[in-house]
Design a protein around this motif. Sequence first.
Motif, PDB file in Angstrom:
ATOM      1  N   ALA A   1       2.071   8.212  27.461  1.00 41.21           N
ATOM      2  CA  ALA A   1       1.523   9.559  27.652  1.00 41.21           C
ATOM      3  C   ALA A   1       0.324   9.790  26.738  1.00 41.21           C
ATOM      4  N   LEU A   2       0.425   9.348  25.497  1.00 49.60           N
ATOM      5  CA  LEU A   2      -0.684   9.516  24.553  1.00 49.60           C
ATOM      6  C   LEU A   2      -1.914   8.724  24.999  1.00 49.60           C
ATOM      7  N   GLU A   3      -1.712   7.564  25.594  1.00 48.70           N
ATOM      8  CA  GLU A   3      -2.843   6.781  26.097  1.00 48.70           C
ATOM      9  C   GLU A   3      -3.558   7.522  27.225  1.00 48.70           C
ATOM     10  N   ARG A   4      -2.783   8.227  28.074  1.00 49.90           N
ATOM     11  CA  ARG A   4      -3.407   9.027  29.137  1.00 49.90           C
ATOM     12  C   ARG A   4      -4.230  10.166  28.542  1.00 49.90           C
ATOM     13  N   VAL A   5      -3.700  10.786  27.498  1.00 50.22           N
ATOM     14  CA  VAL A   5      -4.445  11.875  26.849  1.00 50.22           C
ATOM     15  C   VAL A   5      -5.718  11.330  26.214  1.00 50.22           C
ATOM     16  N   ARG A   6      -5.646  10.172  25.601  1.00 51.25           N
ATOM     17  CA  ARG A   6      -6.822   9.602  24.934  1.00 51.25           C
ATOM     18  C   ARG A   6      -7.906   9.220  25.944  1.00 51.25           C
ATOM     19  N   ASP A   7      -7.495   8.884  27.168  1.00 46.46           N
ATOM     20  CA  ASP A   7      -8.490   8.614  28.198  1.00 46.46           C
ATOM     21  C   ASP A   7      -9.374   9.835  28.425  1.00 46.46           C
ATOM     22  N   ARG A   8      -8.791  11.027  28.287  1.00 41.82           N
ATOM     23  CA  ARG A   8      -9.545  12.276  28.442  1.00 41.82           C
ATOM     24  C   ARG A   8     -10.189  12.716  27.139  1.00 41.82           C
ATOM     25  N   HIS A   9      -9.581  12.349  26.026  1.00 37.78           N
ATOM     26  CA  HIS A   9     -10.066  12.775  24.702  1.00 37.78           C
ATOM     27  C   HIS A   9     -10.124  11.571  23.768  1.00 37.78           C
ATOM     28  N   PRO A  10     -11.227  10.838  23.784  1.00 42.14           N
ATOM     29  CA  PRO A  10     -11.345   9.672  22.891  1.00 42.14           C
ATOM     30  C   PRO A  10     -11.231  10.035  21.414  1.00 42.14           C
ATOM     31  N   ASP A  11     -11.405  11.335  21.094  1.00 38.43           N
ATOM     32  CA  ASP A  11     -11.300  11.775  19.698  1.00 38.43           C
ATOM     33  C   ASP A  11      -9.867  12.093  19.292  1.00 38.43           C
ATOM     34  N   LEU A  12      -8.897  11.831  20.163  1.00 33.36           N
ATOM     35  CA  LEU A  12      -7.502  12.154  19.869  1.00 33.36           C
ATOM     36  C   LEU A  12      -7.041  11.456  18.586  1.00 33.36           C
ATOM     37  N   VAL A  13      -6.407  12.235  17.718  1.00 31.71           N
ATOM     38  CA  VAL A  13      -5.803  11.707  16.488  1.00 31.71           C
ATOM     39  C   VAL A  13      -4.289  11.777  16.651  1.00 31.71           C
ATOM     40  N   VAL A  14      -3.625  10.652  16.480  1.00 32.83           N
ATOM     41  CA  VAL A  14      -2.160  10.600  16.573  1.00 32.83           C
ATOM     42  C   VAL A  14      -1.600  10.285  15.195  1.00 32.83           C
ATOM     43  N   ASN A  15      -0.791  11.214  14.675  1.00 32.03           N
ATOM     44  CA  ASN A  15      -0.142  11.041  13.375  1.00 32.03           C
ATOM     45  C   ASN A  15       1.308  10.617  13.610  1.00 32.03           C
ATOM     46  N   ALA A  16       1.499   9.312  13.742  1.00 31.01           N
ATOM     47  CA  ALA A  16       2.840   8.780  14.006  1.00 31.01           C
ATOM     48  C   ALA A  16       3.527   8.450  12.683  1.00 31.01           C
ATOM     49  N   PHE A  17       4.851   8.556  12.694  1.00 36.70           N
ATOM     50  CA  PHE A  17       5.621   8.208  11.505  1.00 36.70           C
ATOM     51  C   PHE A  17       6.997   7.715  11.938  1.00 36.70           C
ATOM     52  N   GLY A  18       7.683   7.052  11.024  1.00 39.85           N
ATOM     53  CA  GLY A  18       9.022   6.545  11.310  1.00 39.85           C
ATOM     54  C   GLY A  18       9.573   5.834  10.097  1.00 39.85           C
ATOM     55  N   PRO A  19      10.866   5.521  10.090  1.00 39.13           N
ATOM     56  CA  PRO A  19      11.480   4.903   8.918  1.00 39.13           C
ATOM     57  C   PRO A  19      11.248   3.401   8.798  1.00 39.13           C
TER      58      PRO A  19
END
Length: 369
Positions: free
Chosen positions: A218-236
């Motif tokens: 889903a995030l890849e689809r959003v980035r196709d529309r918004h190349p400036d997308l910033v994703v702040n992912a986190f996990g253990p």
Amino acid sequence: MTATMRITFVLPVFSRLPSGGFRVVYEYANRLARRGHRVTVVHEQWYEGWHRPVKHLYEIARDRWHDRRPGGLAEWLRWMPIDDAVRMTMVAKLDPARLPEADVVVATYWTTARLLRRSSPAQGRPVHLVQGYEIWGVDDPTEVDDVLRSDLPKVVVSDHLAGVLHGLGVPSDRISIVHNGLDHSAYRPPAQDGPRGTSVSILVGTGPQKGSAVAVAALERVRDRHPDLVVNAFGPEKRPALLPDWVRYSRARNGREQASRAYRASAVHLCGSVQEGWGFPVAEAMACGTAVVSTRNGGVEDFCVDGRNSLLVDVGDADGMAEALLRLLHDPDLRGRLVEEGLHTASSMSWDDAAESFLRALESAAAGS
């Protein structure tokens, strides 16, 4: 005044990495100990297995060393403080005979609930704290169902899980619902909250129940529309291989601090889980002033209302997730309304209230009612 009780929590392992389910147990242990109750948390030693002999022996030695040193397990648990009054212990193998005498003993996972069916009255009245429908990675899910149908009194963390138990034939008088609280000192909006740009936070896990692969799609689809997308992912865990290079990733080994930074840096939080017993990240994001897009995964539906404080989509629907994310990124008024309602929703989540309700459930079990 409530009489002092001896309370034992039984955990299947000692979790070195942040875990929502373990956090709930330690939160209750801390709060009950501060109320004057004698609380013990029993963990089983970690066994890697002889398929990795060096790591197997290393883990056993490390567990034993930490268990025996001053400060022991409480000091080793770096992702959450443990009250000095809580007794943290570790056993080589969980067995009813290894549990201390108590007034009530709390199982925290389906295997520990199965164990308590063989405990003696001296070890306390058994209670099953149900935090999820724990069938992931289980060879025969009917074993889990059989444990959930047992006559142990159940404390569930969501109305959703109460519904699961009802569906398995568990009567209502055997179920107490105690919703989780929230640490508002850790999860709160920034003191000065400015524009957050085109940004999304996401908790990434490798387990299939977290639905991370679909969320990334889903995030890849959003980035196709918004190349400036910033994703702040986190996990253990270490950075998962499924994340594209353009995704920022923080290994949240200290739990709350890194997670809350990711929420506060993002305009929207995305939860792609297949199934949740309750859903801490969604509640935490709301408390940090972040709009939420989530799947209809069960637990979050206790407090998420589509169009009021969140946008909800079907499990596994990458297109639906992308559409909801774009809708919020393009419509600041809608995002602002969801943020305000989300803050209001999160404000009602209180660990003090949860601990009081949980204690009443334990008292009822100890009295045999």
